[in-house]
Design a protein around this motif. Structure first.
Motif, PDB file in Angstrom:
ATOM      1  N   VAL A  72      21.963  44.934  47.538  1.00  0.00           N
ATOM      2  CA  VAL A  72      22.846  44.181  46.628  1.00  0.00           C
ATOM      3  C   VAL A  72      23.728  45.157  45.579  1.00  0.00           C
ATOM      4  N   HIS A  73      25.209  45.069  45.256  1.00  0.00           N
ATOM      5  CA  HIS A  73      25.586  45.829  44.370  1.00  0.00           C
ATOM      6  C   HIS A  73      25.791  45.105  43.041  1.00  0.00           C
ATOM      7  N   TYR A  74      25.516  46.007  42.177  1.00  0.00           N
ATOM      8  CA  TYR A  74      25.743  45.143  40.888  1.00  0.00           C
ATOM      9  C   TYR A  74      26.434  46.028  39.805  1.00  0.00           C
ATOM     10  N   PRO A  75      27.867  45.697  40.074  1.00  0.00           N
ATOM     11  CA  PRO A  75      28.842  46.630  39.180  1.00  0.00           C
ATOM     12  C   PRO A  75      29.024  46.168  37.655  1.00  0.00           C
ATOM     13  N   VAL A  76      29.299  46.764  36.872  1.00  0.00           N
ATOM     14  CA  VAL A  76      29.853  46.599  35.672  1.00  0.00           C
ATOM     15  C   VAL A  76      30.952  47.014  35.043  1.00  0.00           C
ATOM     16  N   LEU A  77      31.466  46.293  33.987  1.00  0.00           N
ATOM     17  CA  LEU A  77      32.766  46.592  33.463  1.00  0.00           C
ATOM     18  C   LEU A  77      32.495  47.992  32.445  1.00  0.00           C
ATOM     19  N   VAL A  78      33.562  48.602  32.525  1.00  0.00           N
ATOM     20  CA  VAL A  78      33.566  49.973  31.600  1.00  0.00           C
ATOM     21  C   VAL A  78      34.708  50.076  31.034  1.00  0.00           C
ATOM     22  N   PRO A  79      35.094  50.017  29.874  1.00  0.00           N
ATOM     23  CA  PRO A  79      36.356  50.292  29.123  1.00  0.00           C
ATOM     24  C   PRO A  79      36.737  51.575  28.746  1.00  0.00           C
ATOM     25  N   GLU A  94      28.242  51.400  40.531  1.00  0.00           N
ATOM     26  CA  GLU A  94      29.649  51.020  40.843  1.00  0.00           C
ATOM     27  C   GLU A  94      30.028  50.510  39.348  1.00  0.00           C
ATOM     28  N   ILE A  95      31.182  50.912  38.679  1.00  0.00           N
ATOM     29  CA  ILE A  95      31.954  50.251  37.551  1.00  0.00           C
ATOM     30  C   ILE A  95      33.105  49.564  37.919  1.00  0.00           C
ATOM     31  N   ALA A  96      33.630  49.270  36.846  1.00  0.00           N
ATOM     32  CA  ALA A  96      35.103  48.700  36.963  1.00  0.00           C
ATOM     33  C   ALA A  96      35.790  48.872  35.635  1.00  0.00           C
ATOM     34  N   VAL A  97      36.903  49.324  35.858  1.00  0.00           N
ATOM     35  CA  VAL A  97      37.826  49.457  34.667  1.00  0.00           C
ATOM     36  C   VAL A  97      38.682  48.331  34.732  1.00  0.00           C
ATOM     37  N   PHE A  98      39.093  47.897  33.439  1.00  0.00           N
ATOM     38  CA  PHE A  98      40.083  46.654  33.357  1.00  0.00           C
ATOM     39  C   PHE A  98      41.404  46.854  32.591  1.00  0.00           C
ATOM     40  N   GLY A  99      42.194  46.834  33.277  1.00  0.00           N
ATOM     41  CA  GLY A  99      43.687  46.966  32.662  1.00  0.00           C
ATOM     42  C   GLY A  99      44.494  45.534  32.771  1.00  0.00           C
ATOM     43  N   ALA A 100      45.684  45.591  32.275  1.00  0.00           N
ATOM     44  CA  ALA A 100      46.652  44.401  32.281  1.00  0.00           C
ATOM     45  C   ALA A 100      47.892  44.853  32.847  1.00  0.00           C
ATOM     46  N   ALA A 101      48.709  43.625  33.264  1.00  0.00           N
ATOM     47  CA  ALA A 101      50.208  44.019  33.611  1.00  0.00           C
ATOM     48  C   ALA A 101      50.878  43.354  32.284  1.00  0.00           C
ATOM     49  N   SER A 102      50.667  42.959  31.191  1.00  0.00           N
ATOM     50  CA  SER A 102      51.096  42.648  30.200  1.00  0.00           C
ATOM     51  C   SER A 102      50.596  43.480  28.888  1.00  0.00           C
ATOM     52  N   GLU A 103      51.540  43.805  28.185  1.00  0.00           N
ATOM     53  CA  GLU A 103      51.213  44.607  26.965  1.00  0.00           C
ATOM     54  C   GLU A 103      50.493  44.022  26.013  1.00  0.00           C
ATOM     55  N   ALA A 104      50.988  42.605  25.623  1.00  0.00           N
ATOM     56  CA  ALA A 104      50.180  42.106  24.616  1.00  0.00           C
ATOM     57  C   ALA A 104      49.109  41.942  24.834  1.00  0.00           C
ATOM     58  N   PHE A 105      48.436  41.451  26.287  1.00  0.00           N
ATOM     59  CA  PHE A 105      47.201  41.243  26.589  1.00  0.00           C
ATOM     60  C   PHE A 105      46.320  42.578  26.497  1.00  0.00           C
ATOM     61  N   SER A 106      47.041  43.368  26.907  1.00  0.00           N
ATOM     62  CA  SER A 106      46.113  44.809  26.937  1.00  0.00           C
ATOM     63  C   SER A 106      45.821  44.911  25.458  1.00  0.00           C
ATOM     64  N   GLN A 130      32.924  62.498  39.990  1.00  0.00           N
ATOM     65  CA  GLN A 130      31.812  63.709  39.752  1.00  0.00           C
ATOM     66  C   GLN A 130      30.456  63.029  40.012  1.00  0.00           C
ATOM     67  N   ALA A 131      30.118  61.897  39.539  1.00  0.00           N
ATOM     68  CA  ALA A 131      28.775  61.269  39.498  1.00  0.00           C
ATOM     69  C   ALA A 131      28.604  60.519  40.819  1.00  0.00           C
ATOM     70  N   GLY A 132      29.400  60.399  41.523  1.00  0.00           N
ATOM     71  CA  GLY A 132      29.361  59.627  42.769  1.00  0.00           C
ATOM     72  C   GLY A 132      29.334  58.098  42.758  1.00  0.00           C
ATOM     73  N   ILE A 133      30.112  57.592  41.417  1.00  0.00           N
ATOM     74  CA  ILE A 133      29.805  56.311  41.449  1.00  0.00           C
ATOM     75  C   ILE A 133      31.372  55.757  41.980  1.00  0.00           C
ATOM     76  N   ARG A 134      31.368  54.546  42.351  1.00  0.00           N
ATOM     77  CA  ARG A 134      32.627  53.849  42.896  1.00  0.00           C
ATOM     78  C   ARG A 134      33.339  53.329  41.797  1.00  0.00           C
ATOM     79  N   VAL A 135      34.598  53.268  41.768  1.00  0.00           N
ATOM     80  CA  VAL A 135      35.249  52.391  40.574  1.00  0.00           C
ATOM     81  C   VAL A 135      36.220  51.332  41.081  1.00  0.00           C
TER      82      VAL A 135
END
Ligand code: HMG
Ligand code: MG
Length: 296
Positions: A72-79, A94-106, A130-135
């Protein structure tokens, strides 16, 4: 048989918005039950500022209880880099980066412009690779923004393309405030699919207006085969006033199974999990399927 992948985001997107403190033991049991329900990707938490999102402060403690090297994969958010340091220390794959399509929300969500956020992610991406982590990459506000209103499909396509070009293996398209309808989702996907292959896209629908299942059906028809969902329909977004939870995982599983699509999910176990977390939070599940199938 056609297959789809469901990314369970309840422990992160679901619980991040809860007002009361949720004991770590409850989170641990929730994640265990989700894995036993057949979910193979469970977003477990977020290494974000605890001042911004206090509910995610125990992410490292939760990860320490999980088998991070198992099936089981357990990704986490990383800003940012600081979040990546914590993720590396915790041993995530695995990590997830999170952006937005709206400036104000970002600005409201991560205190950065879209272009500043993409710069931050480049550094995170480089070190993760470099650390072999999926994003994975998220784009929020893909049809509407709580501050700016309608969001142009072109803008979503631009940000999704940048995340993909940077090396995100998948880009999850978030209707953060759940305002979209199938026609808008279709138009947005048409624009995004010109820049990112559909196999690399995921749908992330919140259910504020009850349109999430219809939007998933539209995205499925457009070729999307990965959907984010939250058990019992938990959640919302702390930086999107009025947004309800994600579409409930059990509702998505019911839809997909009805379409003859394999998900690997055991629906009755999942429904039991929905009742477990709803009871722990002192309210009923926000899904239709959990009520239709009833408390185990
Ligand atoms: P900032 O205030 O601009 O950054 O926040 P800063 O660098 O000035 O740091 C502020 C404080 O946070 C400092 O602490 C830092 O050390 C600390 P202080 O010196 O004041 O004691 N800090 C951190 N602590 C822990 N982990 C970190 C970290 N970074 C800094 N990684 C920041 C910028 C990005 C950190 C902040 O805005 C933040 O944490 N935002 C997170 C917001 C969030 O988690 N939102 C919900 C998830 S996104 C979502 O739900 C949408 C999604 O579901 C898709 C959809 O539905 O659309 C994914
Ligand atoms: Mg979300």
């Amino acid at each position: 048989m056609d297959k789809a992948r469901i990314v369970e985001v309840g422990p992160r997107d679901g619980l991040q918005n809860e007002k009361g403190v949720i004991p770590l033991a409850t989170k641990v049991e929730l994640v265990q039950r989700l894995a036993e329900s057949g979910l193979s990707t469970i977003e477990a938490g977020a290494f974000v500022s605890p001042k911004w999102v206090p509910q995610m402060a125990d992410t490292a403690a939760l990860l320490a209880t999980l088998d991070l090297g198992g099936p089981v994969h357990y990704p986490v958010l990383v800003p940012n880099d600081r979040g990546l340091d914590a993720a590396l220390e915790a041993g995530v794959r695995e990590i997830a980066v999170f952006g937005a399509a709206s400036e104000a929300f970002s600005q409201k969500n991560i205190n950065a412009t879209i272009s500043e956020s993409l710069k931050r992610f480049e550094s995170v991406m480089h070190r993760a690779q470099q650390a072999g982590i999926r994003v994975r990459g998220y784009v929020s506000c893909v049809v509407g923004c709580p501050y700016e209103g309608e969001v142009a499909p072109r803008k979503v396509a631009e940000v999704a393309a940048e995340l993909h070009a940077m090396g995100c293996y998948e880009v999850s398209l978030g209707d953060t405030i759940g305002v979209g309808t199938p026609r808008q989702v279709q138009a947005m996907l048409e624009a995004v699919m010109r820049t990112v292959p559909v196999e690399r896209l995921a749908g992330h629908f919140h259910d504020t207006y009850g349109m999430a299942v219809a939007n998933i059906h539209a995205a499925y028809a457009a070729g999307v085969r990965t959907f984010d969902a939250s058990v019992a329909g938990l959640g919302g977004c702390p930086y999107a006033q009025g947004a309800s939870g994600n579409v409930a995982t059990e509702d998505v599983a019911y839809l997909l199974h009805g379409l003859g699509v394999e998900t690997g999910i055991d629906l009755s176990r999942l429904v039991a999990t929905a009742w477990f977390i709803a009871d722990a939070l002192g309210r009923a599940p926000a899904s239709r399927v959990a009520h239709a199938l009833g408390r185990p």
